[in-house]
Design an enzyme around this catalytic site. Structure first.
Site, PDB file in Angstrom:
ATOM      1  N   CYS A  73     -62.291  27.863  -5.589  1.00  0.00           N
ATOM      2  CA  CYS A  73     -61.616  28.901  -5.974  1.00  0.00           C
ATOM      3  C   CYS A  73     -60.475  28.680  -4.618  1.00  0.00           C
ATOM      4  O   CYS A  73     -59.360  29.271  -4.859  1.00  0.00           O
ATOM      5  CB  CYS A  73     -62.208  30.483  -5.694  1.00  0.00           C
ATOM      6  SG  CYS A  73     -63.700  30.453  -6.529  1.00  0.00           S
ATOM      7  N   HIS A 124     -58.324  35.806 -12.131  1.00  0.00           N
ATOM      8  CA  HIS A 124     -58.867  34.683 -11.314  1.00  0.00           C
ATOM      9  C   HIS A 124     -58.791  33.262 -11.903  1.00  0.00           C
ATOM     10  O   HIS A 124     -59.934  32.656 -12.356  1.00  0.00           O
ATOM     11  CB  HIS A 124     -60.164  34.968 -10.877  1.00  0.00           C
ATOM     12  CG  HIS A 124     -60.810  34.164  -9.606  1.00  0.00           C
ATOM     13  ND1 HIS A 124     -59.806  33.173  -8.973  1.00  0.00           N
ATOM     14  CD2 HIS A 124     -62.112  33.975  -9.349  1.00  0.00           C
ATOM     15  CE1 HIS A 124     -60.813  32.612  -8.013  1.00  0.00           C
ATOM     16  NE2 HIS A 124     -62.126  33.142  -8.297  1.00  0.00           N
TER      17      HIS A 124
END
Length: 379
Positions: free
Chosen positions: A80, A321
């Protein structure tokens, strides 16, 4: 050493966009960043791309449609934190004088790969045990409930705050009316105690930034610090929950480099893939003592009109995301906030901003990587 500055930012919209090509999402973000920086594409000396599931050669595929001259290009994968890891490399390259102007891009198209939670790596114990990230974050939440008395309502308050902020973000994936705490808790259970509305969505999107030296432009933002750490061993001897230590190490370096303390930060964008993530991150950054992070949202401290607004964009919970793009999406929001151009979601105090992105989770490590960067309008 040169002083690195943020010249421009740009993003695509975020959402489930399976009909769009990865390159098209990237081009939209890059075009806005180049316009924002006020430069021609041939001014770019290098390109760094952050992506987790992008196709092979994703940087070259993007370059093909941009008209950028042949310059060094490389791709970074740090879960991420891929986008902000790419940004960190650009910052250090400019600081060292290796390049004068670097394009940083984060891009991801997840809707064509996953219908729900990301499938864990099969060679890791979590993958073999079918423990996806919602389950790992749920274990964090369970420990905080048992150790510190964090309540389900305090967890839900993070979702309410960030989803309320997301309503005013025209690029966010989720913009429906902000739920109540009761609605958050009543939504479908995903991994006890985390309900559906406490989890970020599967997202597509791109974000870009132009990093260069100090050219004296009024709109450029000073990059006071950028710190990146890799994961360290995490096992039964570790005293903190998974992910805490990597954020704390990056934060310590970033604050030391900037010569600042947490109380000086006006606005933050942090990694809130799940509600418990924001709580733990704010403690690791030093905004609250251990076990006290859950009190910040209910007290209003981190609200958009609070003392230190957190995730005015809506965060990952609302904006979405798209893994490789997330860190640069956070950076873009902080840039808009510091420049006073965030429109309906603009915060009052906006001289100093912070971005934190934590990428998790190879087995046995406290995360893949974490990046913390501090920017300001001060020259």
């Amino acid at each position: 050493m040169n002083q690195p500055m943020l010249w421009g930012v740009g993003t695509s919209p975020y959402g489930r966009l399976p009909e769009r090509r990865v390159e098209a999402l990237a081009w939209e973000a890059v075009a806005e960043a180049v316009r924002d920086a006020g430069i021609r594409p041939d001014r770019i000396d290098a390109v760094v791309v952050g992506s987790v599931f992008g196709p092979p050669g994703v940087a070259t595929r993007v370059q093909r449609g941009l008209g950028i001259r042949p310059v060094p290009m490389w791709t970074v994968e740090n879960a991420c934190a891929s986008g902000t890891s790419a940004y960190h490399e650009a910052v250090e390259a400019v600081r060292a004088g290796r390049f004068g102007c670097v394009l940083v891009l984060g891009v991801e198209q997840m809707s064509t790969l996953f219908s729900g939670a990301i499938v864990p790596e099969a060679t890791d114990p979590e993958g073999a045990a079918s423990l996806p990230l919602p389950g790992l974050y749920a274990l964090q939440a369970r420990r905080y409930i048992d150790e510190f008395g964090v309540s389900p309502e305090q967890l839900a308050a993070i979702a309410v705050k960030n989803k309320r902020n997301g309503v005013d973000n025209p690029r966010a994936q989720l913009r429906s009316e902000a739920p109540t705490i009761d609605a958050v808790l009543a939504s479908r259970m995903i991994a006890e105690p985390l309900t559906f509305l406490q989890c970020c969505p599967t997202s597509d999107g791109a974000a870009a930034a132009i990093v260069g030296g100090d050219r004296g432009a009024a709109d450029d933002l000073r990059i006071e610090s950028s710190a990146m750490v890799s994961g360290a061993l995490w096992d039964h001897r570790s005293t903190e929950v998974w992910g805490f230590a990597s954020v704390a190490r990056a934060a310590e370096q970033a604050f030391a480099q900037a010569g600042r303390v947490p109380a000086e930060i006006d606005v933050l964008e942090v990694h809130d893939a799940f509600t418990i993530g924001e709580i733990i991150t704010l403690e690791a950054l030093g905004l609250a003592e251990r076990g006290k992070g859950a009190e910040l949202a209910p007290s209003g401290h981190t609200a958009r009109d609070g003392a230190q607004p957190v995730n005015p964009s809506g965060g990952l919970l609302s904006r979405g995301h798209p893994l490789g793009a997330t860190g640069l999406a956070q950076l873009a929001e902080i840039a808009w906030q510091l420049r006073g151009r965030a429109q309906a979601r603009q915060v009052a105090r906006h001289g100093v901003g912070l971005v934190e992105t934590m990428g998790g989770g190879a087995a046995g490590m406290d995360g893949n990587a974490c990046v913390v960067t501090i920017l300001s309008t001060q020259r």
